[in-house]
Write a protein that holds these residues in place. Structure first.
Motif, PDB file in Angstrom:
ATOM      1  N   LYS A 101       0.822  -1.202   0.000  1.00 34.15           N
ATOM      2  CA  LYS A 101       0.000   0.000   0.000  1.00 34.15           C
ATOM      3  C   LYS A 101       0.864   1.264   0.000  1.00 34.15           C
ATOM      4  CE  LYS A 101      -3.661   2.263   2.641  1.00 34.15           C
ATOM      5  NZ  LYS A 101      -4.518   2.195   3.828  1.00 34.15           N
ATOM      6  N   LEU A 102       2.010   1.194   0.667  1.00 31.44           N
ATOM      7  CA  LEU A 102       2.867   2.353   0.815  1.00 31.44           C
ATOM      8  C   LEU A 102       3.814   2.531  -0.382  1.00 31.44           C
ATOM      9  CD1 LEU A 102       3.805   2.160   4.604  1.00 31.44           C
ATOM     10  CD2 LEU A 102       2.244   3.779   3.530  1.00 31.44           C
ATOM     11  N   PHE A 103       4.314   1.427  -0.869  1.00 33.44           N
ATOM     12  CA  PHE A 103       5.420   1.594  -1.801  1.00 33.44           C
ATOM     13  C   PHE A 103       5.168   1.037  -3.209  1.00 33.44           C
ATOM     14  CE2 PHE A 103       7.255   0.992   2.512  1.00 33.44           C
ATOM     15  CZ  PHE A 103       7.664   2.288   2.712  1.00 33.44           C
ATOM     16  N   SER A 104       4.156   0.230  -3.429  1.00 31.00           N
ATOM     17  CA  SER A 104       3.936  -0.388  -4.748  1.00 31.00           C
ATOM     18  C   SER A 104       3.162   0.560  -5.666  1.00 31.00           C
ATOM     19  CB  SER A 104       3.199  -1.720  -4.597  1.00 31.00           C
ATOM     20  OG  SER A 104       3.981  -2.623  -3.880  1.00 31.00           O
ATOM     21  N   SER A 105       3.222   0.262  -7.025  1.00 24.24           N
ATOM     22  CA  SER A 105       2.473   1.033  -8.012  1.00 24.24           C
ATOM     23  C   SER A 105       1.014   0.669  -7.946  1.00 24.24           C
ATOM     24  CB  SER A 105       3.033   0.738  -9.416  1.00 24.24           C
ATOM     25  OG  SER A 105       2.833  -0.610  -9.756  1.00 24.24           O
ATOM     26  N   ASP A 106       0.225   1.456  -8.643  1.00 25.62           N
ATOM     27  CA  ASP A 106      -1.212   1.193  -8.590  1.00 25.62           C
ATOM     28  C   ASP A 106      -1.561  -0.178  -9.141  1.00 25.62           C
ATOM     29  OD1 ASP A 106      -1.640   3.621  -7.457  1.00 25.62           O
ATOM     30  OD2 ASP A 106      -2.162   4.621  -9.339  1.00 25.62           O
ATOM     31  N   ILE A 107      -0.884  -0.530 -10.235  1.00 30.97           N
ATOM     32  CA  ILE A 107      -1.203  -1.843 -10.804  1.00 30.97           C
ATOM     33  C   ILE A 107      -0.796  -2.979  -9.881  1.00 30.97           C
ATOM     34  CG2 ILE A 107       0.963  -2.014 -12.136  1.00 30.97           C
ATOM     35  CD1 ILE A 107      -0.818  -3.304 -14.366  1.00 30.97           C
ATOM     36  N   GLN A 108       0.372  -2.726  -9.189  1.00 32.67           N
ATOM     37  CA  GLN A 108       0.818  -3.744  -8.230  1.00 32.67           C
ATOM     38  C   GLN A 108      -0.179  -3.874  -7.080  1.00 32.67           C
ATOM     39  OE1 GLN A 108       4.743  -2.188  -7.419  1.00 32.67           O
ATOM     40  NE2 GLN A 108       5.741  -3.754  -8.736  1.00 32.67           N
ATOM     41  N   VAL A 109      -0.692  -2.694  -6.643  1.00 33.54           N
ATOM     42  CA  VAL A 109      -1.690  -2.733  -5.556  1.00 33.54           C
ATOM     43  C   VAL A 109      -2.951  -3.451  -6.021  1.00 33.54           C
ATOM     44  CG1 VAL A 109      -3.190  -1.317  -4.106  1.00 33.54           C
ATOM     45  CG2 VAL A 109      -0.790  -0.656  -4.436  1.00 33.54           C
ATOM     46  N   PHE A 110      -3.331  -3.100  -7.288  1.00 30.83           N
ATOM     47  CA  PHE A 110      -4.553  -3.705  -7.827  1.00 30.83           C
ATOM     48  C   PHE A 110      -4.430  -5.229  -7.886  1.00 30.83           C
ATOM     49  CE2 PHE A 110      -7.024  -5.202 -11.471  1.00 30.83           C
ATOM     50  CZ  PHE A 110      -8.289  -4.789 -11.131  1.00 30.83           C
ATOM     51  N   LEU A 111      -3.380  -5.721  -8.498  1.00 33.66           N
ATOM     52  CA  LEU A 111      -3.207  -7.165  -8.656  1.00 33.66           C
ATOM     53  C   LEU A 111      -2.862  -7.833  -7.348  1.00 33.66           C
ATOM     54  CD1 LEU A 111      -1.143  -7.138 -11.997  1.00 33.66           C
ATOM     55  CD2 LEU A 111      -3.570  -7.727 -11.695  1.00 33.66           C
ATOM     56  N   GLY A 112      -2.025  -7.205  -6.534  1.00 33.47           N
ATOM     57  CA  GLY A 112      -1.624  -7.781  -5.254  1.00 33.47           C
ATOM     58  C   GLY A 112      -2.812  -7.977  -4.321  1.00 33.47           C
ATOM     59  N   THR A 113      -3.742  -6.957  -4.360  1.00 30.80           N
ATOM     60  CA  THR A 113      -4.929  -7.076  -3.487  1.00 30.80           C
ATOM     61  C   THR A 113      -5.701  -8.348  -3.804  1.00 30.80           C
ATOM     62  OG1 THR A 113      -5.096  -4.665  -3.273  1.00 30.80           O
ATOM     63  CG2 THR A 113      -7.103  -5.955  -2.825  1.00 30.80           C
ATOM     64  N   ARG A 114      -5.856  -8.554  -5.087  1.00 30.64           N
ATOM     65  CA  ARG A 114      -6.638  -9.748  -5.458  1.00 30.64           C
ATOM     66  C   ARG A 114      -5.887 -11.060  -5.153  1.00 30.64           C
ATOM     67  NH1 ARG A 114      -8.306  -5.482  -7.445  1.00 30.64           N
ATOM     68  NH2 ARG A 114     -10.402  -5.164  -8.315  1.00 30.64           N
ATOM     69  N   GLN A 115      -4.610 -11.089  -5.356  1.00 28.77           N
ATOM     70  CA  GLN A 115      -3.839 -12.304  -5.108  1.00 28.77           C
ATOM     71  C   GLN A 115      -3.768 -12.606  -3.613  1.00 28.77           C
ATOM     72  OE1 GLN A 115      -0.037 -11.783  -7.052  1.00 28.77           O
ATOM     73  NE2 GLN A 115      -0.975 -11.627  -9.102  1.00 28.77           N
ATOM     74  N   ILE A 116      -3.508 -11.577  -2.802  1.00 31.28           N
ATOM     75  CA  ILE A 116      -3.435 -11.805  -1.334  1.00 31.28           C
ATOM     76  C   ILE A 116      -4.801 -12.180  -0.776  1.00 31.28           C
ATOM     77  CG2 ILE A 116      -2.989 -10.639   0.866  1.00 31.28           C
ATOM     78  CD1 ILE A 116      -0.789  -9.025  -0.559  1.00 31.28           C
ATOM     79  N   ASN A 117      -5.834 -11.603  -1.361  1.00 27.66           N
ATOM     80  CA  ASN A 117      -7.195 -11.937  -0.921  1.00 27.66           C
ATOM     81  C   ASN A 117      -7.506 -13.406  -1.156  1.00 27.66           C
ATOM     82  OD1 ASN A 117      -9.760 -10.938   0.133  1.00 27.66           O
ATOM     83  ND2 ASN A 117     -10.574 -11.480  -1.880  1.00 27.66           N
ATOM     84  N   GLY A 118      -6.973 -13.923  -2.287  1.00 27.66           N
ATOM     85  CA  GLY A 118      -7.168 -15.363  -2.562  1.00 27.66           C
ATOM     86  C   GLY A 118      -6.472 -16.243  -1.510  1.00 27.66           C
ATOM     87  N   GLN A 119      -5.278 -15.789  -1.104  1.00 26.25           N
ATOM     88  CA  GLN A 119      -4.566 -16.561  -0.077  1.00 26.25           C
ATOM     89  C   GLN A 119      -5.321 -16.516   1.256  1.00 26.25           C
ATOM     90  OE1 GLN A 119      -0.316 -15.625   0.184  1.00 26.25           O
ATOM     91  NE2 GLN A 119      -0.282 -15.071  -2.002  1.00 26.25           N
ATOM     92  N   ILE A 120      -5.862 -15.287   1.517  1.00 23.64           N
ATOM     93  CA  ILE A 120      -6.613 -15.157   2.781  1.00 23.64           C
ATOM     94  C   ILE A 120      -7.831 -16.078   2.769  1.00 23.64           C
ATOM     95  CG2 ILE A 120      -8.025 -13.568   4.165  1.00 23.64           C
ATOM     96  CD1 ILE A 120      -5.041 -13.133   4.464  1.00 23.64           C
ATOM     97  N   ASN A 121      -8.526 -16.117   1.657  1.00 23.10           N
ATOM     98  CA  ASN A 121      -9.712 -16.981   1.569  1.00 23.10           C
ATOM     99  C   ASN A 121      -9.349 -18.445   1.735  1.00 23.10           C
ATOM    100  OD1 ASN A 121     -11.488 -14.852   1.146  1.00 23.10           O
ATOM    101  ND2 ASN A 121     -11.248 -14.859  -1.086  1.00 23.10           N
ATOM    102  N   SER A 122      -8.201 -18.833   1.176  1.00 20.90           N
ATOM    103  CA  SER A 122      -7.737 -20.233   1.303  1.00 20.90           C
ATOM    104  C   SER A 122      -7.441 -20.577   2.761  1.00 20.90           C
ATOM    105  CB  SER A 122      -6.496 -20.436   0.431  1.00 20.90           C
ATOM    106  OG  SER A 122      -5.998 -21.755   0.604  1.00 20.90           O
ATOM    107  N   GLU A 123      -6.791 -19.638   3.477  1.00 26.14           N
ATOM    108  CA  GLU A 123      -6.480 -19.877   4.893  1.00 26.14           C
ATOM    109  C   GLU A 123      -7.752 -19.929   5.727  1.00 26.14           C
ATOM    110  OE1 GLU A 123      -3.635 -20.645   6.269  1.00 26.14           O
ATOM    111  OE2 GLU A 123      -2.607 -20.535   4.352  1.00 26.14           O
ATOM    112  N   VAL A 124      -8.688 -19.055   5.372  1.00 26.71           N
ATOM    113  CA  VAL A 124      -9.964 -19.042   6.123  1.00 26.71           C
ATOM    114  C   VAL A 124     -10.696 -20.363   5.974  1.00 26.71           C
ATOM    115  CG1 VAL A 124     -12.269 -18.008   6.223  1.00 26.71           C
ATOM    116  CG2 VAL A 124     -10.235 -16.541   6.097  1.00 26.71           C
ATOM    117  N   GLU A 125     -10.724 -20.866   4.742  1.00 29.84           N
ATOM    118  CA  GLU A 125     -11.407 -22.142   4.522  1.00 29.84           C
ATOM    119  C   GLU A 125     -10.720 -23.278   5.271  1.00 29.84           C
ATOM    120  OE1 GLU A 125     -14.239 -22.752   3.038  1.00 29.84           O
ATOM    121  OE2 GLU A 125     -14.480 -20.608   2.705  1.00 29.84           O
ATOM    122  N   SER A 126      -9.392 -23.205   5.287  1.00 31.87           N
ATOM    123  CA  SER A 126      -8.637 -24.249   6.002  1.00 31.87           C
ATOM    124  C   SER A 126      -8.907 -24.200   7.510  1.00 31.87           C
ATOM    125  CB  SER A 126      -7.123 -24.062   5.731  1.00 31.87           C
ATOM    126  OG  SER A 126      -6.382 -25.012   6.464  1.00 31.87           O
TER     127      SER A 126
END
Length: 559
Positions: free
Chosen positions: A215-240
């Motif tokens: 959020k502090l140091f990445s570009s907008d596109i990195q934030v955009f894509l990173g948000t979605r990728q990290i969210n997927g990991q979070i959902n996987s951990e939640v399901e586990s």
């Protein structure tokens, strides 16, 4: 002056002179000094009185025998045979004037020392003493048995407690092990889930940090894509995590104690119960023949053999690893049986009357014969070793060893004397110190066994197949030759002087009338006699003991 504890002289005391007595007159019932004894002996009316030493008087001074009539205070000078009563001069005309057999007491007492009544009295005392001794031995044995039973029960209680403790320890260990295994399994599941949660926690913290930095140091596109990728990991951990939570269990431990264990601690109020059963003691009192001191009057001294029968008591085979050759046997005062085994094992063998082996007793040499002396002693002969021993019948400790010139075979005891067959053709008469009193020459040289009874000697001649009876001086009274009796070995006599003889070769037992005129067969080979070597009659219990050579034992009650 008479000394303290000394007996004063009676005649001197009458003259107010105090002197010690050296003798005692049993008729005058007073002591005599030396001078008075001389005067006493010179007097014609007194010289036949019985005078004894003071030492002998001490032995009878406490024996209370009244010579004075208890009713009239007069001296007892007469005797009524009908009423068996000593009388004074007043009793005769007042109570016995119609009695035709009143005689002077001096006539009645002429045979007092040799009377059957005195002999019966001695036998009665000996029998009663034997009964008391047997009762003492029985009660001492019963006490020992009771102590053994107490120890056995005590050990049973302690062993039961130890077994219960051991069993409870094992059950406790098993239950604790089960608890530990279950608890470990549960904790293992908890720990696994806990490890998963901690791993997830670590991942989430890492993603949190990455998200903040993104959020502090990445570009907008990195934030955009990173948000979605990290969210997927979070959902996987939640399901586990949800899946693990659904599978996770909580556990609660309780224990259900076995009902018997609960009862043991709550309901069982005693460890056990001591049960005591009561039953009649095996004590037997043999009645003695007491004849009220009659002097040879109406005395039954014989019994016709036609009425005599044998009742079986017990038979058993002696169990022993050594070679058997039983040549002598007795019934000990305590009721046990003792057998002489004439082998190189050099042992006497003791059994109970129930047939249980008690012990082997090592002795000097090969024991040939045994005889009962009294309540505490027996005599044992050792055949060719020419030795006779007197030993205690409880400890079997030798009290006297007597050596003879020739072999010692059969032995018997009578009135403090031992009668021993020595050299196969002579009977040596010894006192209990071993002093030889006389030698009786027998008209045979094939004699092995002997027995005595009051005034008679009985022996067997195995070569001529004869049974002999003679007086204590060796004068033959009768002999019996019976075709049915071959190789007569051992002989014993009952209370009526009837003789019992075993035939070693004929395998039988015959009884001979006391006068030698009649005989009959009591037992044969079919009854178990097989090379019978030894026989003994217990006059106190009327028990007949027979032993075969190889150790087969038979006991009968004579009725």
């Amino acid at each position: 002056m008479a000394s303290k504890n000394q007996v004063p002289c009676g005649p001197c005391s009458f003259d107010d002179v105090t002197k010690d007595a050296g003798k005692w007159c049993t008729d005058c019932e007073e002591g005599l000094c030396e001078d008075c004894e001389n005067s006493h002996r010179k007097s014609k009316i007194l010289r036949n009185h019985k005078v004894i030493s003071i030492d002998d008087y001490r032995k009878i001074e406490n024996i209370s025998i009244s010579q004075v009539c208890e009713y009239h205070g007069e001296s007892l000078e007469w005797f009524c045979k009908s009423h068996d009563e000593a009388l004074c001069v007043v009793c005769v005309p007042s109570k016995h004037k119609t009695c035709s057999d009143v005689i002077p007491i001096s006539v009645a007492l002429s045979n007092a020392r040799q009377s059957t009544a005195l002999s019966d009295l001695e036998d009665a005392i000996e029998t009663t003493l034997l009964n008391v001794t047997k009762c003492i031995i029985n009660r001492e044995s019963a006490t020992n048995d009771l102590e053994k039973q107490e120890l056995t029960v005590k050990n049973m209680i302690l062993e039961t407690r130890a077994k219960v403790n051991l069993h409870l320890d094992k059950l406790e260990e098993r239950l604790l092990r089960e608890l530990r295994e279950i608890a470990d399994s549960c904790k293992s599941k908890y720990n696994k889930f806990l490890r998963n949660l901690k791993a997830t926690e670590e991942k989430l913290n890492k993603l949190k940090e990455q998200t903040r930095h993104m959020k502090l140091f990445s570009s907008d596109i990195q934030v955009f894509l990173g948000t979605r990728q990290i969210n997927g990991q979070i959902n996987s951990e939640v399901e586990s995590i949800k899946s693990d939570i659904c599978a996770t269990k909580d556990y609660e431990f309780k224990v259900s104690m076995h009902s018997l264990i609960t009862k043991l601690s709550n309901e069982v109020e005693e460890f056990g119960q001591i049960k005591m059963s009561e039953f009649d003691a095996k004590l037997y009192f043999t009645d003695a023949k007491i004849d009220q001191a009659q002097i040879g009057i109406n005395d039954k001294t014989s019994r016709n053999i036609s009425n005599i029968k044998l009742q079986p008591i017990k038979t058993f085979q002696m169990q022993n690893k050594m070679e058997m050759n039983i040549t002598g046997c007795i019934i000990l005062p305590n009721g046990n049986l003792c057998m002489a085994c004439y082998t190189r094992a050099n042992t006497l063998i003791e059994y109970s009357d129930a047939g249980d082996h008690i012990r082997n007793i090592p002795v000097y040499s090969k024991p040939y014969d045994i005889a009962v002396i009294d309540l505490s002693r027996i005599a044992v002969t050792y055949g060719e070793a020419s030795i006779l021993e007197i030993m205690n019948n409880s400890t079997f400790k030798v009290e006297k060893k007597i050596r003879l010139q020739h072999s010692c075979m059969g032995v018997s005891h009578e009135n403090g004397r031992l009668y021993v067959i020595s050299g196969y053709d002579t009977v040596h008469v010894l006192d209990l110190s071993g002093t030889q009193l006389k030698i009786l020459k027998i008209s045979s040289d094939t004699i092995l066994h002997i027995t005595t009874s009051k005034d008679k000697i009985y022996y067997t001649d195995y070569k001529s197949n004869k049974v002999h009876c003679c007086s204590l001086n060796g004068e033959e009274l009768w002999q019996l030759h019976c075709d049915c009796l071959r190789f007569p070995k051992c002989v014993t006599v009952d209370n009526y002087n009837n003789a019992y003889v075993v035939g070693y070769i004929s395998n039988n037992l015959i009884i001979i009338q006391h006068d030698g005129k009649e005989n009959k067969t009591l037992l044969t080979k079919s009854d178990g006699l097989n090379f019978s070597n030894a026989i003994f009659y217990d006059k106190h219990t009327r028990t007949l003991l027979i032993c075969n050579e190889k150790g087969f034992v038979m006991m009968y009650k004579v009725v």
